[in-house]
Each structure stands twice: as C-alpha cells, then as structure tokens.
Design an enzyme around this catalytic site. Structure first.
Site, PDB file in Angstrom:
ATOM      1  CG  HIS A 114      -1.715  -1.217   1.436  1.00 46.75           C
ATOM      2  ND1 HIS A 114      -1.277  -2.244   2.249  1.00 46.75           N
ATOM      3  CD2 HIS A 114      -2.898  -1.636   0.920  1.00 46.75           C
ATOM      4  CE1 HIS A 114      -2.156  -3.228   2.250  1.00 46.75           C
ATOM      5  NE2 HIS A 114      -3.154  -2.897   1.445  1.00 46.75           N
ATOM      6  CG  ASP A 217      31.995 -34.130  14.687  1.00 51.42           C
ATOM      7  OD1 ASP A 217      33.001 -34.858  14.549  1.00 51.42           O
ATOM      8  OD2 ASP A 217      30.836 -34.588  14.713  1.00 51.42           O
ATOM      9  CG  HIS A 220      33.219 -34.545  10.654  1.00 50.31           C
ATOM     10  ND1 HIS A 220      33.686 -33.466  11.345  1.00 50.31           N
ATOM     11  CD2 HIS A 220      32.885 -34.069   9.422  1.00 50.31           C
ATOM     12  CE1 HIS A 220      33.625 -32.386  10.582  1.00 50.31           C
ATOM     13  NE2 HIS A 220      33.141 -32.719   9.401  1.00 50.31           N
ATOM     14  CG  HIS A 225      35.533 -33.710   5.415  1.00 50.53           C
ATOM     15  ND1 HIS A 225      34.452 -33.452   4.603  1.00 50.53           N
ATOM     16  CD2 HIS A 225      35.244 -33.123   6.603  1.00 50.53           C
ATOM     17  CE1 HIS A 225      33.553 -32.739   5.281  1.00 50.53           C
ATOM     18  NE2 HIS A 225      34.002 -32.535   6.491  1.00 50.53           N
ATOM     19  CG  ASP A 368      30.514 -31.727   6.542  1.00 46.20           C
ATOM     20  OD1 ASP A 368      30.956 -32.685   7.197  1.00 46.20           O
ATOM     21  OD2 ASP A 368      31.178 -30.697   6.289  1.00 46.20           O
TER      22      ASP A 368
HETATM   23 FE1  FES Z   1       0.294  -2.076   3.545  1.00 42.12          FE
HETATM   24 FE2  FES Z   1       2.908  -2.357   3.782  1.00 42.12          FE
HETATM   25  S1  FES Z   1       1.840  -0.639   3.131  1.00 42.12           S
HETATM   26  S2  FES Z   1       1.417  -3.866   4.058  1.00 42.12           S
HETATM   27 FE    FE Z   2      32.772 -31.454   7.775  1.00 35.32          FE
END
Ligand code: FES
Ligand code: FE
Length: 451
Positions: A114, A217, A220, A225, A368
């Site tokens: 709006h 971790d 792992h 890896h 991962d």
């Molecule tokens: Fe109406 Fe932002 S102006 S929702």
């Molecule tokens: Fe990792």
C-alpha cells in the site's frame, strides 16, 4: 520488547530430562520435536546475540542487507549518521516484507503493498493516499516505524544484534572468547572484510547438528572428508588424536573453538599456494600481534561456533550462519572473510579455495550434508528416537589451568581436539537457555564439567 511468552511445555521438559550431558547423553527428540523448536525460537534466537553481517557489507549510508534472526527477517542498514540500524523486515501496516532483495543501496524503503515508505532509520516517512490518514483521528506516524532490534553492537567488524533488551552487552556475551576470535579478526592491524557476495543453500537437517559439527566435531574430519582431503591435499587428513599432537577444545559461554597448533592445516586444504605463502610470510607479524600460541591457530585445523548458530573455519575462512527453517530444515548462508590489507591475488585465491571446498559444490561441504540430513531424519522413527545419542568422547579431559601456557587459552579447555567437550558445552548452554525464564536465570558460563 518481551521475548518470553510461555513456560516450558511438559513435552520439552521431558525431553530435556532425558538428556544427561554429564554422562554425554542426548535425546534424539531435540532434533525433531516441534515444541522444542518453538521454544528455541523464543528463548534462544529471540534472546541471544546473533550475527547479522560484516561492517564491510555496509560501506556507506544507504547500504543494506537482509538476513534472519531465527525465523524473523531483519533489514540491516547503514544510516545517514553512519551508525547501523536493524529492523524487522515487516511492514507495520499489514505485515508485508518491506525489502525483498538480499543486499544493495537505497535512500529508503517503500512497501510494495500500500506504499508506506520508511527512512534509513526505520521511521515511517510517507504513505500512498496520505490525505486519508491525515483525516484519521490519532494516526501517529512516529509510532508506526519499522520495529528495531533491542540492541546492536559490533566486534572487530562483525555486526551482532539481539531482540532482548535484557541480554548482557555483546562484550559480556562473548566474554573471554574474544581471545580466540582475535586469531582471525585481529591478526592484522587493518582488520578484515568479507569478499563480495554470499551463497545460500538449504539442508534438510536440524540447525544444531550443523552448529555442533563446527563447535567441536574434529572427529569426523579425517573420516567423512577422507576422499576430499585426498583430492585437495593429495593425502589423508593427519591422525588428529595421535600421541604428541598439541590440540585442544576450548569453550566460553557456550561459544566453542576446537583446534590444533599446526598453523596452516586448514588453509592447506584450499589447494591455493598463494594463501599458504601469505600465512607463512606473515607468521612473524602474527606472532608479534597475537603471541606464539595464537599465531599457530590462524590457519590451523580447527572449527568454531559462536553460540547459537554462527560458525567459521579458520584457514579456510568460510563464515556461515545456520538459519533455522523448522526442526528439520536449515538455510545455510556463507561468506568468505579475508584480511583487508591482503594483496588482491591472495583475496582471490582465498575466495576460490573456499568455493572449491566449502560451497554447495565444494568437496567438503557435499560430504557433510548427507550425514547431517540422515542424522536428523533418523529421529523421525518412533523406536529409533528412544535410543540416546553418544556425546561422551573425552569425558574427564579438562585441562587444569596451571597446566596451560601462562596467560593463554582462557575459558574451559580440554585436551585433544578429537573430543565431545565442546558439543556438551554447547548443549548445556542451549538447555539452560530453554529452561530460563529470562537472562537473569542464565548462569554466566554453562560448562560445569569437572576435570
Ligand atoms: Fe500495507 Fe505495507 S503498506 S502492508
Ligand atoms: Fe565437515
């Protein structure tokens, strides 16, 4: 701003009662339960200091980015006065998102629905059909700006905010963890910056599984890896628990850093000689600035999580947030950090290396994701989720203060980076926050583990 609106539901209390971190046991429902997740949004994400971005992303008045604090989207803006503002990215009129882009530069923000418009300070500056409002009794523009975060502060270039006015100041929230953060943020007098751009990807996992992986971790790394390391290093990841390896886990206030002191182990996986040359050439400067111990952490095999969901890897320099999108969904945002004064070729090499390793197509990132998704998914099974998870590695490994180098390594320190000590600390902090009515009930440091 009130951030507490409920008591702990019985279902969550029962799940927490089944977790015994002193024995290294975690209930699988923490990754699955909707009530746990909703309480996390309220008591972890609407309460803690969360990472918003790097100051280098907001270079001039009007620079902005959008990001998430929990499931709340926020608009982060460099104001005209040079300060940084962060506001809910939701129009106070009917709630529409006010800014729909990730980042850019603007003189203000106009809602698409709006036409309400907002200044860089979040104030309502104008409305479409303004005369109708002028005839509306008690229409008070001053009260209809974008909702700001409760506190915003920076630490050496990193911007953090919290929705909780009662949260301790950022310096106190980070506490002695800044000793460790300075390894990366302050090894050069000119500071750091993010290279341009970021990557977003989605994982079907709980955010905590990713956060705990970075918190501690190391276990792992050599296994998950292995093939990635072969591809980038041409050899296996070294045995991180081998006798004589000088490595630790350290945590402060639930913030976690696991590391060894090999100086360049993480950086080497980038397969970018310029990065290694830069780190080696500057080693003396790092030592002058940070001391010997921290100078050996700048690019070492290590990983970090700043509680709750901000992680990075020293050396590889991938910085990331694990944005919760439900109990079993996480949006990953990543950036690459470099020293501002580093030569451009080094910055380029770092960016390229980080993309080769830790991006959605990177050799390590791909390793991962599937593990984390399947770890999360298994908790859906009614019988499976009755079986506790094992977090007992390294119980009893706390290092007495007098066995640490004098004046170095503050916080709770544990011997050996292959350890679950940091994960236990992270979940203690998490659990304390979930059960606390307010910050006043949160103990200063959650790690009550005994030697
Ligand atoms: Fe109406 Fe932002 S102006 S929702
Ligand atoms: Fe990792």
């Amino acid at each position: 701003m009130s951030t507490t609106e409920s008591r702990v539901p019985d279902e969550v209390a029962a799940i927490l009662a089944r977790c015994d971190l002193d024995q290294g046991r975690l209930d699988r429902s923490v990754f699955r339960d909707r009530a746990v997740y909703e309480l996390e949004l309220e008591r972890v994400f609407a309460r803690c200091w969360l990472f918003l971005g790097h100051e280098s992303q907001l270079p001039r008045p009007g620079s902005f980015l959008t990001t998430w604090m929990g499931e709340d989207q926020v608009l982060v803006v460099r104001r005209r006065d040079g300060g940084i503002g962060a506001y809910l990215n939701s129009c106070p009129h009917r709630g529409n998102r006010v800014c729909t882009t990730e980042a850019g530069t603007a003189r203000g923000f106009v809602c698409n629905y709006h036409g309400w418009s907002f200044g860089l300070d979040g104030a309502l500056t104008g409305m479409h059909e303004a005369q109708a409002y002028a005839r509306t009794p008690d229409f008070d523009r001053a009260r209809l700006g974008l909702t700001p975060v409760a506190q915003l502060d920076t630490y050496k270039g990193l911007v953090f905010a919290t929705f909780d006015a009662a949260a301790p100041p950022l310096a106190e929230y980070l506490g002695a963890f800044t000793y460790y953060l300075d390894v990366i943020l302050d090894n050069d007098p000119d500071g750091t910056e993010f290279v341009g751009g970021s990557i977003r990807s989605v994982l079907s996992c709980n955010w905590k599984i990713a956060a705990e992986n970075f918190a501690g971790d190391a276990l792992h790394a050599g296994w998950t890896h292995a093939s990635g390391a072969q591809a980038t290093l041409g050899r296996a990841v070294p045995d991180l628990s081998a006798e004589g390896t000088e490595s630790y886990q350290a945590n402060v206030n639930g913030h976690c850093w696991e590391f060894n002191l090999d100086a360049v182990g993480n950086a080497a996986t980038l397969h970018e000689p310029r990065v290694l040359e830069y780190l080696r050439a500057n080693r003396e400067r790092f030592r002058d600035r940070l001391g010997d111990v921290r100078s050996r952490m700048v690019g070492s095999i290590s990983s970090v999580n700043v509680f709750p969901n901000f992680s990075f890897l020293p050396g590889q320099n991938t910085f990331r947030t694990w944005v919760p999108k439900g109990p079993d969904r996480t949006e990953l945002h990543t950036w690459v950090l470099v020293n501002r004064a580093a030569p451009q070729e080094v910055k380029d090499a770092w960016r390229k290396g980080a993309m080769m390793t830790f991006s959605p197509s990177g050799v390590f990132e791909m390793d991962d994701g599937e593990n984390w998704e399947l770890s999360t998914r298994s908790a859906a099974g009614f019988v499976t989720r009755q079986q506790p998870l094992h977090y007992a590695l390294g119980l009893g490994s706390r290092v007495p203060r007098d066995e640490l180098p004098p004046g170095e390594l503050p916080g709770n320190v544990f011997r050996g980076q292959v350890n679950d000590a940091n994960q236990r600390a992270m979940y203690r902090r998490w659990s304390q926050l979930l059960t606390a009515e307010s910050w006043a009930d949160v103990p200063p440091d959650p790690d009550g583990e005994q030697p």
